[in-house]
Design a protein around this motif. Structure first.
Motif, mmCIF file in Angstrom:
data_model
loop_
_atom_site.group_PDB
_atom_site.id
_atom_site.type_symbol
_atom_site.label_atom_id
_atom_site.label_comp_id
_atom_site.label_asym_id
_atom_site.label_seq_id
_atom_site.Cartn_x
_atom_site.Cartn_y
_atom_site.Cartn_z
ATOM 1 N N PHE A 20 -6.882 30.287 39.004
ATOM 2 C CA PHE A 20 -5.313 30.163 38.107
ATOM 3 C C PHE A 20 -5.782 29.260 37.779
ATOM 4 O O PHE A 20 -4.556 29.311 36.360
ATOM 5 N N MET A 21 -6.108 27.912 38.228
ATOM 6 C CA MET A 21 -5.794 26.715 37.073
ATOM 7 C C MET A 21 -6.670 27.119 35.643
ATOM 8 O O MET A 21 -6.452 26.415 34.580
ATOM 9 N N ARG A 22 -7.965 27.628 35.839
ATOM 10 C CA ARG A 22 -8.260 28.369 34.138
ATOM 11 C C ARG A 22 -7.781 28.300 33.488
ATOM 12 O O ARG A 22 -7.790 28.166 32.199
ATOM 13 N N PHE A 23 -7.837 29.298 33.648
ATOM 14 C CA PHE A 23 -7.038 30.999 32.709
ATOM 15 C C PHE A 23 -5.142 30.956 32.569
ATOM 16 O O PHE A 23 -4.718 31.598 31.261
ATOM 17 N N ALA A 24 -4.257 30.696 33.634
ATOM 18 C CA ALA A 24 -3.288 30.380 33.526
ATOM 19 C C ALA A 24 -2.850 30.208 32.383
ATOM 20 O O ALA A 24 -1.480 30.485 32.699
ATOM 21 N N ASP A 25 -2.694 28.855 31.841
ATOM 22 C CA ASP A 25 -2.149 28.481 30.686
ATOM 23 C C ASP A 25 -3.209 28.853 29.404
ATOM 24 O O ASP A 25 -2.329 28.289 28.305
ATOM 25 N N ARG A 26 -3.833 30.142 29.564
ATOM 26 C CA ARG A 26 -4.329 30.158 27.832
ATOM 27 C C ARG A 26 -3.373 31.202 26.976
ATOM 28 O O ARG A 26 -3.474 30.838 25.802
ATOM 29 N N SER A 27 -2.753 31.887 27.815
ATOM 30 C CA SER A 27 -2.179 32.930 27.033
ATOM 31 C C SER A 27 -1.052 34.054 27.092
ATOM 32 O O SER A 27 -1.519 34.412 28.687
ATOM 33 N N HIS A 28 -0.737 34.784 27.048
ATOM 34 C CA HIS A 28 0.780 35.907 28.023
ATOM 35 C C HIS A 28 -0.783 36.538 28.380
ATOM 36 O O HIS A 28 -0.504 37.562 28.802
ATOM 37 N N ARG A 29 -1.835 37.146 27.245
ATOM 38 C CA ARG A 29 -2.115 38.567 27.536
ATOM 39 C C ARG A 29 -3.296 38.404 28.856
ATOM 40 O O ARG A 29 -3.923 38.771 29.372
ATOM 41 N N THR A 30 -3.756 37.121 28.785
ATOM 42 C CA THR A 30 -4.426 36.280 29.886
ATOM 43 C C THR A 30 -3.448 36.443 31.249
ATOM 44 O O THR A 30 -4.512 37.219 32.469
ATOM 45 N N ARG A 31 -2.332 35.790 30.975
ATOM 46 C CA ARG A 31 -1.287 36.063 32.323
ATOM 47 C C ARG A 31 -1.399 37.841 32.365
ATOM 48 O O ARG A 31 -1.265 37.871 34.297
ATOM 49 N N ARG A 32 -1.358 38.051 31.559
ATOM 50 C CA ARG A 32 -0.597 39.664 32.097
ATOM 51 C C ARG A 32 -2.361 40.677 32.707
ATOM 52 O O ARG A 32 -2.364 41.024 33.548
ATOM 53 N N ARG A 33 -3.426 39.812 32.042
ATOM 54 C CA ARG A 33 -5.280 40.596 32.470
ATOM 55 C C ARG A 33 -5.369 40.241 34.249
ATOM 56 O O ARG A 33 -5.276 40.872 34.861
ATOM 57 N N MET A 34 -4.795 38.722 34.092
ATOM 58 C CA MET A 34 -4.900 38.332 35.599
ATOM 59 C C MET A 34 -3.909 38.998 36.692
ATOM 60 O O MET A 34 -4.486 39.191 38.097
ATOM 61 N N GLY A 90 -7.090 38.441 45.110
ATOM 62 C CA GLY A 90 -5.556 38.838 44.412
ATOM 63 C C GLY A 90 -4.670 38.162 44.488
ATOM 64 O O GLY A 90 -3.439 37.709 43.244
ATOM 65 N N SER A 91 -3.957 37.127 45.534
ATOM 66 C CA SER A 91 -2.782 36.867 45.949
ATOM 67 C C SER A 91 -3.072 35.257 44.502
ATOM 68 O O SER A 91 -1.772 34.408 44.310
ATOM 69 N N ALA A 92 -4.593 34.460 44.444
ATOM 70 C CA ALA A 92 -5.002 33.838 44.128
ATOM 71 C C ALA A 92 -4.336 34.382 42.439
ATOM 72 O O ALA A 92 -4.102 33.452 41.474
ATOM 73 N N LEU A 93 -4.588 35.248 41.638
ATOM 74 C CA LEU A 93 -4.231 36.003 40.287
ATOM 75 C C LEU A 93 -3.028 36.297 40.275
ATOM 76 O O LEU A 93 -2.492 36.331 38.714
#
Length: 404
Positions: free
Chosen positions: A260-274, A309-312
Motif C-alpha cells: 500500500f505505502m509503495r504504490f498508493a500514490d502512483r496513479s488512478h490506474r494503480t489504485r484501481r488494480r490494487m 487483501g485488506s492492505a490493498l
C-alpha cells in the motif's frame, strides 16, 4: 497513535471477552451488547459524529488533545472493573474517545501530507492500526497464564500509552490548512453540514460510506471475534485464537508497508488494480469456510488472504479518499459521519453476531461476510474517483466545477 489506540482497544476487549463473560457471569446477549457499545461500534460512532464536527468548527488540535484523557479514564475503569457497570462504563468511554480522535487526527495527517505522499503517510497510520492489535495480542498471549489479571494488564498498557501520547500531542501545531480556511481574509465557503448531502459532496459521502461500512462489517468481526470464534467453536484453545488473530494483523502490517505505502500514490490506474486484487483476495478468504471445515489450517489461509487483501482494498484507501474528496472545513465532519455510520451498523451487527454464531455456526456467517466484502469491492472499483497525486486544493476546485 489514534489508529494504534483504536485497534488496540478493540482487540483487547475481544481477547478478554470469554474471561470477563465467565467472571461476571455475562450472557451471550451481554457479550454482544458490550462489543456493540464499545470502541468497535456505537460508542465510537457517537464520538465520531460529535468529534468530527467539532474538529471542523474548533480545530483538529483542540479535539485530539483532550479526547485521550477520556480514553485513558475509560481504559483505567476497564482495567480495574469488578462489576458489569464499571466494565460497560469504561468500554463506552473508550469508544466515544476513539470516535472523536480518529477523524480529527487523520484530517491533520492528510492536510500536512504532500500530494505525492498522502497515501504513504496515511498508510503509516494503518501500520499503527495493525501494530496496536499485534502488541495487544502478544501481551495477551504472554499473560494468558494469569487469566483475567493478564487482560487487566493489557488494558493498563493502553492506558499508559494514551497518557504518553497525550503528553506528546500538546506540542503538535494546529493544521495550517484549517487555519487558512478559517481566515477572515478568505471568502467563506459553505461549511454547513447539510451541504454534504447534495451534489459532489453527496456522491463522495455515499461512496466512502458504502465501501467502508461493508468492509468494516467483515474487518470488525474478524478483529474482535476471531479468538472468541476459535475458542467457542472448538477449533483451538484461547492461546491459539490469540496467536492466529495476531498473525492476521501482522500480515496486514507487512502488506501495508510493502504494497500500500509503495504504490498508493502512483496513479488512478494503480489504485484501481490494487483495489481489484484486494477485493478478490478478501472475498475468497471467507468463501473458504463454505467449502472447507473450520480448522486451524483453514483459519490460517483465511487470515493470510484477508490480511493481504485488506492492505490493498481496505481501510487504508478509505482514509486516503476521506481526506481527498471533501473541502477543509467539512473534511473532519464527513469522515466523522462515514466512520460513525460504519461503526453504528457494526454495533447492531455485533448484537446479533454472538447469538447467530451460537445457533447457526460459521458457514452462514461466512457467506454474509463474503457478500459484504463483494459489495465493498464492486462499489469501490466501479466508482473510484481520480484523485491520485493531486493537491487537496486542486481536487476541491475540480469537484466544485471550477478550472483546476
Amino acid at each position: 497513535m489514534a489508529s494504534y489506540l483504536d485497534a488496540g482497544s478493540i482487540v483487547a476487549l475481544g481477547a478478554g471477552l470469554t474471561l470477563f463473560q465467565a467472571r461476571l457471569h455475562l450472557s451471550s446477549g451481554a457479550v454482544g451488547a458490550l462489543t456493540a457499545l464499545g470502541p468497535n461500534a456505537v460508542g465510537c460512532a457517537i464520538g465520531a459524529f460529535i468529534g468530527g464536527r467539532l474538529g471542523d468548527r474548533l480545530g483538529r488540535k483542540r479535539i485530539y488533545k483532550y479526547d485521550l484523557l477520556l480514553y485513558a479514564a475509560g481504559m483505567l475503569a476497564m482495567a480495574l472493573s469488578v462489576n458489569t457497570v464499571m466494565l460497560f462504563a469504561g468500554t463506552i468511554a473508550v469508544g466515544v474517545a476513539v470516535g472523536a480522535d480518529v477523524p480529527t487526527s487523520l484530517a491533520l495527517v492528510g492536510e500536512n501530507a504532500p500530494p505525492r505522499a498522502r497515501g504513504r503517510l496515511l498508510g503509516l497510520t494503518q501500520v499503527a492500526w495493525n501494530l496496536g492489535p499485534v502488541v495487544v495480542l502478544l501481551l495477551s498471549f504472554a499473560f494468558a497464564p494469569l487469566g483475567l489479571l493478564g487482560v487487566r494488564l493489557v488494558f493498563l498498557h493502553l492506558f499508559a500509552v494514551a497518557m504518553v501520547v497525550w503528553g506528546l500531542r500538546r506540542r503538535v501545531a494546529e493544521s495550517a490548512r484549517w487555519q487558512s480556511a478559517r481566515s477572515p481574509d478568505r471568502p467563506a465557503p459553505d461549511a454547513r453540514p447539510r451541504s454534504l448531502f447534495s451534489g459532489a459532496h453527496l456522491a463522495a459521502l455515499t461512496w466512502t460510506t458504502t465501501i467502508y461500512l461493508f468492509w468494516n462489517l467483515a474487518a470488525g468481526t474478524s478483529g474482535t471475534f476471531t479468538p472468541y470464534m476459535v475458542e467457542t467453536l472448538h477449533a483451538g484453545s484461547r492461546a491459539a485464537g490469540l496467536a492466529l488473530s495476531s498473525a492476521g494483523f501482522l500480515i496486514g502490517l507487512v502488506g501495508t508497508v510493502v504494497l500500500f505505502m509503495r504504490f498508493a500514490d502512483r496513479s488512478h490506474r494503480t489504485r484501481r488494480r490494487m483495489w481489484a486484487v484486494g477485493g478478490v483476495l478478501q472475498v475468497g478468504a471467507y468463501l473458504l469456510y463454505l467449502v472447507l471445515p473450520f480448522s486451524v489450517p483453514v483459519i490460517c489461509a483465511n487470515i493470510a488472504l484477508f490480511g493481504v487483501g485488506s492492505a490493498l482494498a481496505g481501510e487504508g484507501f478509505y482514509k486516503v479518499f476521506s481526506q481527498e474528496l471533501f473541502p477543509t472545513l467539512l473534511r473532519s465532519t464527513a469522515q466523522g459521519f462515514t466512520f460513525g455510520m460504519a461503526r453504528s451498523v457494526l454495533g447492531v451487527w455485533s448484537l446479533a453476531l454472538v447469538p447467530l454464531l451460537a445457533h447457526t455456526g460459521i458457514r452462514p456467517l461466512s457467506a454474509l461476510l463474503a457478500f459484504f466484502l463483494f459489495v465493498s469491492a464492486v462499489v469501490g472499483w466501479f466508482f473510484m474517483p481520480d484523485t491520485a497525486g493531486k493537491s487537496l486544493e486542486h481536487i476541491e476546485r475540480e469537484r466544485g466545477g471550477q478550472p483546476a
